[in-house]
Design a protein around this motif. Structure first.
Motif, PDB file in Angstrom:
ATOM      1  N   PHE A  17       0.872  -1.170   0.000  1.00 17.48           N
ATOM      2  CA  PHE A  17       0.000   0.000   0.000  1.00 17.48           C
ATOM      3  C   PHE A  17       0.909   1.220   0.000  1.00 17.48           C
ATOM      4  CE2 PHE A  17      -2.833  -3.218   1.733  1.00 17.48           C
ATOM      5  CZ  PHE A  17      -3.973  -2.993   0.978  1.00 17.48           C
ATOM      6  N   LEU A  18       0.866   1.982  -1.079  1.00 18.95           N
ATOM      7  CA  LEU A  18       1.662   3.198  -1.219  1.00 18.95           C
ATOM      8  C   LEU A  18       0.722   4.374  -0.986  1.00 18.95           C
ATOM      9  CD1 LEU A  18       4.267   4.667  -1.895  1.00 18.95           C
ATOM     10  CD2 LEU A  18       3.693   4.411  -4.329  1.00 18.95           C
ATOM     11  N   CYS A  19       0.818   4.959   0.205  1.00 18.24           N
ATOM     12  CA  CYS A  19      -0.114   6.000   0.653  1.00 18.24           C
ATOM     13  C   CYS A  19       0.554   7.360   0.474  1.00 18.24           C
ATOM     14  CB  CYS A  19      -0.495   5.746   2.103  1.00 18.24           C
ATOM     15  SG  CYS A  19      -1.193   4.098   2.361  1.00 18.24           S
ATOM     16  N   ILE A  20       0.094   8.106  -0.510  1.00 13.77           N
ATOM     17  CA  ILE A  20       0.764   9.315  -0.967  1.00 13.77           C
ATOM     18  C   ILE A  20       0.102  10.565  -0.417  1.00 13.77           C
ATOM     19  CG2 ILE A  20       1.426  10.608  -3.042  1.00 13.77           C
ATOM     20  CD1 ILE A  20       1.158   7.826  -4.511  1.00 13.77           C
ATOM     21  N   GLY A  21       0.919  11.540  -0.043  1.00 16.56           N
ATOM     22  CA  GLY A  21       0.407  12.830   0.398  1.00 16.56           C
ATOM     23  C   GLY A  21       1.305  13.446   1.449  1.00 16.56           C
ATOM     24  N   SER A  22       0.942  14.639   1.856  1.00 17.50           N
ATOM     25  CA  SER A  22       1.717  15.382   2.841  1.00 17.50           C
ATOM     26  C   SER A  22       0.925  15.537   4.131  1.00 17.50           C
ATOM     27  CB  SER A  22       2.057  16.766   2.280  1.00 17.50           C
ATOM     28  OG  SER A  22       2.625  17.570   3.285  1.00 17.50           O
ATOM     29  N   CYS A  45      -3.530  15.055   3.263  1.00 18.84           N
ATOM     30  CA  CYS A  45      -3.092  14.077   4.258  1.00 18.84           C
ATOM     31  C   CYS A  45      -3.924  12.795   4.256  1.00 18.84           C
ATOM     32  CB  CYS A  45      -3.036  14.693   5.653  1.00 18.84           C
ATOM     33  SG  CYS A  45      -4.634  15.016   6.397  1.00 18.84           S
ATOM     34  N   LEU A  46      -4.825  12.642   3.289  1.00 20.59           N
ATOM     35  CA  LEU A  46      -5.639  11.419   3.225  1.00 20.59           C
ATOM     36  C   LEU A  46      -4.761  10.177   3.124  1.00 20.59           C
ATOM     37  CD1 LEU A  46      -8.577  10.166   2.812  1.00 20.59           C
ATOM     38  CD2 LEU A  46      -7.917  10.081   0.413  1.00 20.59           C
ATOM     39  N   GLY A  47      -3.837  10.152   2.168  1.00 25.20           N
ATOM     40  CA  GLY A  47      -2.964   8.986   1.999  1.00 25.20           C
ATOM     41  C   GLY A  47      -2.179   8.662   3.257  1.00 25.20           C
ATOM     42  N   PRO A  48      -1.442   9.633   3.815  1.00 27.43           N
ATOM     43  CA  PRO A  48      -0.685   9.350   5.032  1.00 27.43           C
ATOM     44  C   PRO A  48      -1.558   8.921   6.214  1.00 27.43           C
ATOM     45  CG  PRO A  48       0.126  11.352   4.023  1.00 27.43           C
ATOM     46  CD  PRO A  48      -1.101  10.952   3.264  1.00 27.43           C
ATOM     47  N   GLY A 106       4.184   5.269   3.573  1.00 29.42           N
ATOM     48  CA  GLY A 106       3.505   6.556   3.587  1.00 29.42           C
ATOM     49  C   GLY A 106       2.567   6.640   4.770  1.00 29.42           C
ATOM     50  N   THR A 107       3.032   7.258   5.843  1.00 26.30           N
ATOM     51  CA  THR A 107       2.231   7.441   7.053  1.00 26.30           C
ATOM     52  C   THR A 107       2.335   8.898   7.484  1.00 26.30           C
ATOM     53  OG1 THR A 107       4.076   6.928   8.526  1.00 26.30           O
ATOM     54  CG2 THR A 107       2.683   5.062   7.813  1.00 26.30           C
ATOM     55  N   LEU A 108       1.634   9.265   8.524  1.00 22.77           N
ATOM     56  CA  LEU A 108       1.722  10.643   9.014  1.00 22.77           C
ATOM     57  C   LEU A 108       3.136  10.983   9.470  1.00 22.77           C
ATOM     58  CD1 LEU A 108      -1.638  10.878  10.996  1.00 22.77           C
ATOM     59  CD2 LEU A 108      -1.074  11.990   8.817  1.00 22.77           C
ATOM     60  N   SER A 109       3.824  10.032  10.093  1.00 22.06           N
ATOM     61  CA  SER A 109       5.182  10.315  10.576  1.00 22.06           C
ATOM     62  C   SER A 109       6.256  10.128   9.501  1.00 22.06           C
ATOM     63  CB  SER A 109       5.503   9.460  11.802  1.00 22.06           C
ATOM     64  OG  SER A 109       5.346   8.099  11.494  1.00 22.06           O
ATOM     65  N   HIS A 110       5.949   9.358   8.462  1.00 22.93           N
ATOM     66  CA  HIS A 110       6.887   9.138   7.356  1.00 22.93           C
ATOM     67  C   HIS A 110       6.127   9.211   6.029  1.00 22.93           C
ATOM     68  CE1 HIS A 110       8.941   7.181  10.775  1.00 22.93           C
ATOM     69  NE2 HIS A 110       9.998   7.761  10.234  1.00 22.93           N
ATOM     70  N   PRO A 111       5.714  10.427   5.629  1.00 26.35           N
ATOM     71  CA  PRO A 111       4.895  10.552   4.424  1.00 26.35           C
ATOM     72  C   PRO A 111       5.690  10.319   3.129  1.00 26.35           C
ATOM     73  CG  PRO A 111       5.332  12.718   5.362  1.00 26.35           C
ATOM     74  CD  PRO A 111       5.908  11.719   6.313  1.00 26.35           C
ATOM     75  N   ALA A 157      -1.944   2.132  -4.820  1.00 32.50           N
ATOM     76  CA  ALA A 157      -1.631   3.523  -4.516  1.00 32.50           C
ATOM     77  C   ALA A 157      -2.880   4.230  -3.985  1.00 32.50           C
ATOM     78  CB  ALA A 157      -1.111   4.223  -5.764  1.00 32.50           C
ATOM     79  N   ILE A 158      -2.695   4.995  -2.920  1.00 27.30           N
ATOM     80  CA  ILE A 158      -3.804   5.701  -2.267  1.00 27.30           C
ATOM     81  C   ILE A 158      -3.437   7.173  -2.166  1.00 27.30           C
ATOM     82  CG2 ILE A 158      -5.194   5.890  -0.163  1.00 27.30           C
ATOM     83  CD1 ILE A 158      -4.411   2.904   0.364  1.00 27.30           C
ATOM     84  N   ASP A 159      -4.359   8.037  -2.576  1.00 26.81           N
ATOM     85  CA  ASP A 159      -4.076   9.474  -2.571  1.00 26.81           C
ATOM     86  C   ASP A 159      -5.383  10.257  -2.484  1.00 26.81           C
ATOM     87  OD1 ASP A 159      -2.620  11.845  -2.719  1.00 26.81           O
ATOM     88  OD2 ASP A 159      -2.035  11.610  -4.807  1.00 26.81           O
ATOM     89  N   ALA A 160      -5.263  11.512  -2.082  1.00 32.16           N
ATOM     90  CA  ALA A 160      -6.392  12.433  -2.112  1.00 32.16           C
ATOM     91  C   ALA A 160      -6.536  12.955  -3.538  1.00 32.16           C
ATOM     92  CB  ALA A 160      -6.144  13.599  -1.163  1.00 32.16           C
ATOM     93  N   SER A 161      -7.739  13.374  -3.873  1.00 32.12           N
ATOM     94  CA  SER A 161      -7.927  13.998  -5.180  1.00 32.12           C
ATOM     95  C   SER A 161      -8.981  15.087  -5.081  1.00 32.12           C
ATOM     96  CB  SER A 161      -8.333  12.951  -6.229  1.00 32.12           C
ATOM     97  OG  SER A 161      -9.616  12.447  -5.964  1.00 32.12           O
ATOM     98  N   LEU A 162      -8.998  15.920  -6.104  1.00 30.15           N
ATOM     99  CA  LEU A 162     -10.014  16.955  -6.235  1.00 30.15           C
ATOM    100  C   LEU A 162     -10.946  16.523  -7.353  1.00 30.15           C
ATOM    101  CD1 LEU A 162      -7.670  20.079  -6.051  1.00 30.15           C
ATOM    102  CD2 LEU A 162      -9.049  19.090  -4.207  1.00 30.15           C
ATOM    103  N   GLY A 163     -12.208  16.890  -7.266  1.00 29.32           N
ATOM    104  CA  GLY A 163     -13.157  16.458  -8.282  1.00 29.32           C
ATOM    105  C   GLY A 163     -14.337  17.399  -8.408  1.00 29.32           C
ATOM    106  N   GLU A 164     -15.366  16.916  -9.073  1.00 29.82           N
ATOM    107  CA  GLU A 164     -16.585  17.692  -9.248  1.00 29.82           C
ATOM    108  C   GLU A 164     -17.348  17.772  -7.924  1.00 29.82           C
ATOM    109  OE1 GLU A 164     -19.003  16.365 -12.550  1.00 29.82           O
ATOM    110  OE2 GLU A 164     -17.218  15.568 -13.543  1.00 29.82           O
TER     111      GLU A 164
END
Length: 184
Positions: A36-41, A48-51, A69-74, A98-105
């Motif tokens: 699980f590759l959790c992407i974000g800051s 921060c959704l992924g972390p 990809g976690t909150l302590s090691h994004p 891969a897990i990440d936040a996104s913007l949408g409609e």
């Protein structure tokens, strides 16, 4: 094909589990472990959704399942290529989700998307990063349009947490319960 799940529905985690299992079973290549590759800051609420999902998943241990990809090691734009190389070298036979936040409609705010194929992290904020993963899961945390960086900074934390909890529960529902051990 992307599947959209309304995370506000009571059955959303079960729907996520069903569709994730479907994507895993339809993945054409042989694999022996899951990453699980959790992407974000962790420095921007909307990103921060992924972390946060990574943080929640890292509380469990299951042989053959790895979380990066976690909150302590994004894992974010500055270290994504290095982490991708690390995963390829250390998990050459892994199925990467891969897990990440996104913007949408606006109509999809609070939805989760799942599909086979790579995720293009940073696309919503016009960053050109390499595509990653064999399967992707995104949470639509806010509306796309102008000033995407500001939009991510002003995203409601409750939206991110709600999406992350739902995604995490859906993932946990797919994993074999008898082997799932909570470590915290």
């Amino acid at each position: 094909m992307a599947f959209y799940i309304d995370a506000k529905k009571d059955s959303s985690s079960k729907e996520i589990a069903y569709l994730l299992k479907k994507c895993i079973l339809h993945h054409p290549e042989k694999w022996s472990e899951i990453v699980f590759l959790c992407i974000g800051s962790d420095r921007m609420t909307g990103d921060c959704l992924g972390p946060y999902v990574g943080h929640l998943l890292s509380q469990y241990h299951l042989n053959g399942i790895f979380v990066y990809g976690t909150l302590s090691h994004p894992v974010h734009a500055l270290n994504l290529e290095k982490m991708t190389s690390f995963i390829q070298a250390n998990h050459p036979n892994a199925l990467v989700i891969a897990i990440d936040a996104s913007l949408g409609e606006k109509k999809h705010l609070g939805y989760v998307t799942i599909g086979n194929g790579a995720l293009c992290p940073g696309a919503g904020v016009q960053k050109e990063l390499p595509p990653v993963g064999d399967i992707y899961i995104t949470g639509i945390v806010n509306i796309s349009g102008i000033l995407e960086q500001l939009t991510l900074q002003t995203t409601r934390l409750s939206t991110v947490i709600s999406l992350a909890d739902t995604i995490t529960q859906g993932i946990l529902d797919v994993l074999p319960e008898e082997k799932l051990i909570q470590t915290l």
